[in-house]
Every structure is written in C-alpha cells, then in structure tokens.
Design an enzyme around this catalytic site. Sequence first.
Site, PDB file in Angstrom:
ATOM      1  N   LYS A 173       0.839  -1.210   0.000  1.00 19.47           N
ATOM      2  CA  LYS A 173       0.000   0.000   0.000  1.00 19.47           C
ATOM      3  C   LYS A 173       0.876   1.263   0.000  1.00 19.47           C
ATOM      4  O   LYS A 173       0.560   2.248  -0.684  1.00 19.47           O
ATOM      5  CB  LYS A 173      -0.930  -0.025   1.222  1.00 19.47           C
ATOM      6  CG  LYS A 173      -1.758   1.219   1.410  1.00 19.47           C
ATOM      7  CD  LYS A 173      -2.840   1.422   0.358  1.00 19.47           C
ATOM      8  CE  LYS A 173      -3.467   2.798   0.512  1.00 19.47           C
ATOM      9  NZ  LYS A 173      -4.711   2.987  -0.168  1.00 19.47           N
ATOM     10  N   LYS A 241      -0.507  11.281   5.623  1.00 17.98           N
ATOM     11  CA  LYS A 241      -0.210  10.214   6.586  1.00 17.98           C
ATOM     12  C   LYS A 241       0.476   9.034   5.884  1.00 17.98           C
ATOM     13  O   LYS A 241       1.484   8.514   6.359  1.00 17.98           O
ATOM     14  CB  LYS A 241      -1.535   9.775   7.233  1.00 17.98           C
ATOM     15  CG  LYS A 241      -1.449   8.587   8.138  1.00 17.98           C
ATOM     16  CD  LYS A 241      -2.391   7.435   7.936  1.00 17.98           C
ATOM     17  CE  LYS A 241      -3.478   7.369   6.978  1.00 17.98           C
ATOM     18  NZ  LYS A 241      -4.005   6.066   6.642  1.00 17.98           N
TER      19      LYS A 241
HETATM   20  P1  NAP Z   1     -12.760   8.330   7.513  1.00 21.60           P
HETATM   21  O1  NAP Z   1     -13.864   8.686   6.586  1.00 21.60           O
HETATM   22  O2  NAP Z   1     -12.081   9.418   8.270  1.00 21.60           O
HETATM   23  O3  NAP Z   1     -13.341   7.216   8.532  1.00 21.60           O
HETATM   24  C1  NAP Z   1     -12.597   6.679   9.583  1.00 21.60           C
HETATM   25  C2  NAP Z   1     -13.541   5.979  10.513  1.00 21.60           C
HETATM   26  O4  NAP Z   1     -12.795   5.374  11.559  1.00 21.60           O
HETATM   27  C3  NAP Z   1     -14.533   6.937  11.197  1.00 21.60           C
HETATM   28  O5  NAP Z   1     -15.772   6.271  11.305  1.00 21.60           O
HETATM   29  C4  NAP Z   1     -13.910   7.136  12.569  1.00 21.60           C
HETATM   30  O6  NAP Z   1     -14.811   7.426  13.585  1.00 21.60           O
HETATM   31  C5  NAP Z   1     -13.308   5.778  12.813  1.00 21.60           C
HETATM   32  N1  NAP Z   1     -12.185   5.858  13.760  1.00 21.60           N
HETATM   33  C6  NAP Z   1     -11.015   6.502  13.578  1.00 21.60           C
HETATM   34  N2  NAP Z   1     -10.238   6.369  14.657  1.00 21.60           N
HETATM   35  C7  NAP Z   1     -10.931   5.605  15.537  1.00 21.60           C
HETATM   36  C8  NAP Z   1     -10.654   5.126  16.821  1.00 21.60           C
HETATM   37  N3  NAP Z   1      -9.493   5.404  17.434  1.00 21.60           N
HETATM   38  N4  NAP Z   1     -11.601   4.399  17.449  1.00 21.60           N
HETATM   39  C9  NAP Z   1     -12.780   4.118  16.841  1.00 21.60           C
HETATM   40  N5  NAP Z   1     -13.107   4.546  15.612  1.00 21.60           N
HETATM   41  C10 NAP Z   1     -12.182   5.288  14.968  1.00 21.60           C
HETATM   42  O7  NAP Z   1     -11.590   7.565   6.746  1.00 21.60           O
HETATM   43  P2  NAP Z   1     -11.702   6.667   5.427  1.00 21.60           P
HETATM   44  O8  NAP Z   1     -11.511   7.531   4.242  1.00 21.60           O
HETATM   45  O9  NAP Z   1     -12.870   5.766   5.531  1.00 21.60           O
HETATM   46  O10 NAP Z   1     -10.329   5.822   5.555  1.00 21.60           O
HETATM   47  C11 NAP Z   1     -10.201   4.721   6.445  1.00 21.60           C
HETATM   48  C12 NAP Z   1      -8.847   4.055   6.165  1.00 21.60           C
HETATM   49  O11 NAP Z   1      -8.827   3.597   4.804  1.00 21.60           O
HETATM   50  C13 NAP Z   1      -7.652   4.996   6.347  1.00 21.60           C
HETATM   51  O12 NAP Z   1      -6.551   4.287   6.869  1.00 21.60           O
HETATM   52  C14 NAP Z   1      -7.364   5.429   4.903  1.00 21.60           C
HETATM   53  O13 NAP Z   1      -6.014   5.807   4.734  1.00 21.60           O
HETATM   54  C15 NAP Z   1      -7.722   4.177   4.128  1.00 21.60           C
HETATM   55  N6  NAP Z   1      -8.133   4.392   2.733  1.00 21.60           N
HETATM   56  C16 NAP Z   1      -9.035   5.381   2.403  1.00 21.60           C
HETATM   57  C17 NAP Z   1      -9.400   5.531   1.068  1.00 21.60           C
HETATM   58  C18 NAP Z   1     -10.368   6.623   0.631  1.00 21.60           C
HETATM   59  O14 NAP Z   1     -10.494   6.849  -0.591  1.00 21.60           O
HETATM   60  N7  NAP Z   1     -11.077   7.288   1.538  1.00 21.60           N
HETATM   61  C19 NAP Z   1      -8.868   4.700   0.072  1.00 21.60           C
HETATM   62  C20 NAP Z   1      -8.014   3.696   0.448  1.00 21.60           C
HETATM   63  C21 NAP Z   1      -7.648   3.544   1.773  1.00 21.60           C
HETATM   64  P3  NAP Z   1     -15.317   8.956  13.856  1.00 21.60           P
HETATM   65  O15 NAP Z   1     -16.432   9.145  12.856  1.00 21.60           O
HETATM   66  O16 NAP Z   1     -15.752   8.916  15.271  1.00 21.60           O
HETATM   67  O17 NAP Z   1     -14.142   9.857  13.613  1.00 21.60           O
END
Ligand code: NAP
Length: 292
Positions: A173, A241
């Site tokens: 990744k 990040k």
């Molecule tokens: P996001 O929209 O910010 O969602 C993250 C989720 O995780 C939120 O529901 C958050 O809760 C929860 N969370 C974070 N820290 C937590 C903790 N300590 N305890 C409990 N819940 C927690 O992020 P995302 O875009 O879905 O990305 C998630 C992961 O996938 C990341 O590592 C990112 O790098 C990876 N990723 C993302 C994409 C993309 O296009 N978005 C693509 C590939 C990979 P809250 O709502 O309470 O903050």
Amino acid sequence: MTINRIGLIGLGIMGKPMAKNLLLAKHNLGLYARNPATLESFTTNNIEKYSSPAELAENCDITITMVSDSPDVEEVIMGKAGIIDGAKSKHLVIDMSTISPKLTRSIAQSLKAKNIDMLDAPVSGGEQGAIDGTLSIMVGGSVEAFNYAYPVLQVLGKNIVHIGDHGAGQVSKACNQILAAQTVAAVGEAFLLAKSSGVDPNKVREALLGGFANSKVLELHGKRILEANYKPGFKAKLHYKDIGIALKSAEENNIAIPGTIMIEKYLRKLVEQGDGELDSAAIGKIVLDGNG
Ligand code: NAP
C-alpha cells in the site's frame, strides 16, 4: 471454520459502503463506533451493535478494522477494552486501514501470543471502489488466514493478492501511495507547462488519455484538477499520513526516495494551509499555483 458474524470498526467514507456490501452478501454484522450516532442508520435485524471493540470481538469470528491511522488501529486492537481483550482463540483480525508495516508486525505478534490471527489488508480504489465492491486488496499474513478470509474479501474487492507475511500488505500500500501521489504531481506539472505555453490543458489531457502516459490518475484526478473540484474522495491529510509511512519505512530500510520527499512537502503544505480535508488531487492545485 464457519463465519457466523463479522465485526466492523470504522464506518467512515470507506467502512460504511463496505458494511453495506457485507450486509448485501447476507453476512451478519457486529458494529462498534466510538460515536454511537454513527450507528443510527444501521437498522436491519442482522446487525448487532456493541459498546466496545472487546465486546464486539467476543461475539464475532472475524473483526475488520477500517479506521484512520496507526494509533487508531493500535487503540481499537490493543487499547482499553480493545479487540485483544475480547477475542476468543482462533479469532481473525483483518486490518484494512492504511498503517505502518512495522506496527502491523508488532500487533500481529501480540495477537499471536493469544492465539488470535491477523491479516493486514489495506485497499486501493477509493470510495467508489468501496461502494462497487471492486477494491484492490493487498494482503499480508499467513496463507491459511488468507484462504479463510478470501470469501469475505471477495465481497469487498476484485483484485485480491496475497503479497507475503505480516506487514507485506502495508508495504504494498505504501508503494501504491508513492505512485499515486507522484503521478498527481506529474499531471499538475504537465498542465502547468501546457498553460504556461498558451496550450489548453484540457486538450492535452484528452490527447494523452489515448497514449502511453494514460493512467487512472490522469483520467480522474486530471479531470478534478482541471475542474478545480477537490471534494473528497481520499483526503489529502490521509495521503500525507500514508506518505509519512512510506518515508519512515524507507528510513528503516536505509534507502533514498527523493521523489517521495518532494511529495511530502506538497502534502504538508496542503495540510498546513488548512486544506487537509480536500481530495488528494489537490496536490495538483499546489503544483499549478506554483506553491510547491
Ligand atoms: P474516515 O472517513 O475518516 O473514517 C474513519 C472511521 O474510523 C470513522 O468512522 C472514525 O470514527 C473511525 N475511527 C477513527 N479512529 C478511531 C478510533 N481510534 N476508534 C474508533 N473509531 C475510529 O476515513 P476513510 O476515508 O474511511 O479511511 C479509512 C482508512 O482507509 C484509512 O486508513 C485510509 O487511509 C484508508 N483508505 C481510504 C481511502 C479513501 O479513498 N477514503 C482509500 C483507500 C484507503 P469517527 O467518525 O468517530 O471519527
């Protein structure tokens, strides 16, 4: 081993559509969210809601984590009332977040001491890939765990590759993020050159889409850059990040990756100027603005 219930922690941009696809595939789900309001839209009777990661893991066979960053994965797995406190022997944790390969290996080792298995299974393909169930999934861990998890991963993705042992998925990744970020910057530079030469960058993109320089980044992010549409998608702060993870891994391996150092500067600039919530295509905006 039968899978009676799959736990999912992290219901953000990626986790929410993943949960929907698991439900569509008739899996029973267990959900935990630190903010319970997040769970309000999940109302079907094949969903159980739990008040801690430990309680969720205790009642599920597999737990998927899709949270933000390395400390978040550490917290939900190893922290107070974490997965490690509730999971029974032979439980499988599949961490699909993008985090540090080194931390992944260390968590996998701690879980192993309690007879809990782990796969790192970060993804590429963005929000649309999560919605369509077409993510590319890069997996680290044992072949046995990979084979057990495969039918579940197939619900979420299409190109599912076992890369190697623990951490190998996260290394893959990091490689993906280097390529994606540097290509966005290259697209920005190409458009900058076109504009400064009095040539329409829209026409340049149109021509290049049919040639050797074609890429998904040129196609999707190129369009975003030309339209100045930076609605996320994949947030710049998350790409920042991820590039940090790549640079740290390079440092640990004693190798030089100067192009990635340049990209880190662009992304840091975006985050520092308050644009971290924009899509990471905004790297192109930094380049076009001449602010690199
Ligand atoms: P996001 O929209 O910010 O969602 C993250 C989720 O995780 C939120 O529901 C958050 O809760 C929860 N969370 C974070 N820290 C937590 C903790 N300590 N305890 C409990 N819940 C927690 O992020 P995302 O875009 O879905 O990305 C998630 C992961 O996938 C990341 O590592 C990112 O790098 C990876 N990723 C993302 C994409 C993309 O296009 N978005 C693509 C590939 C990979 P809250 O709502 O309470 O903050």
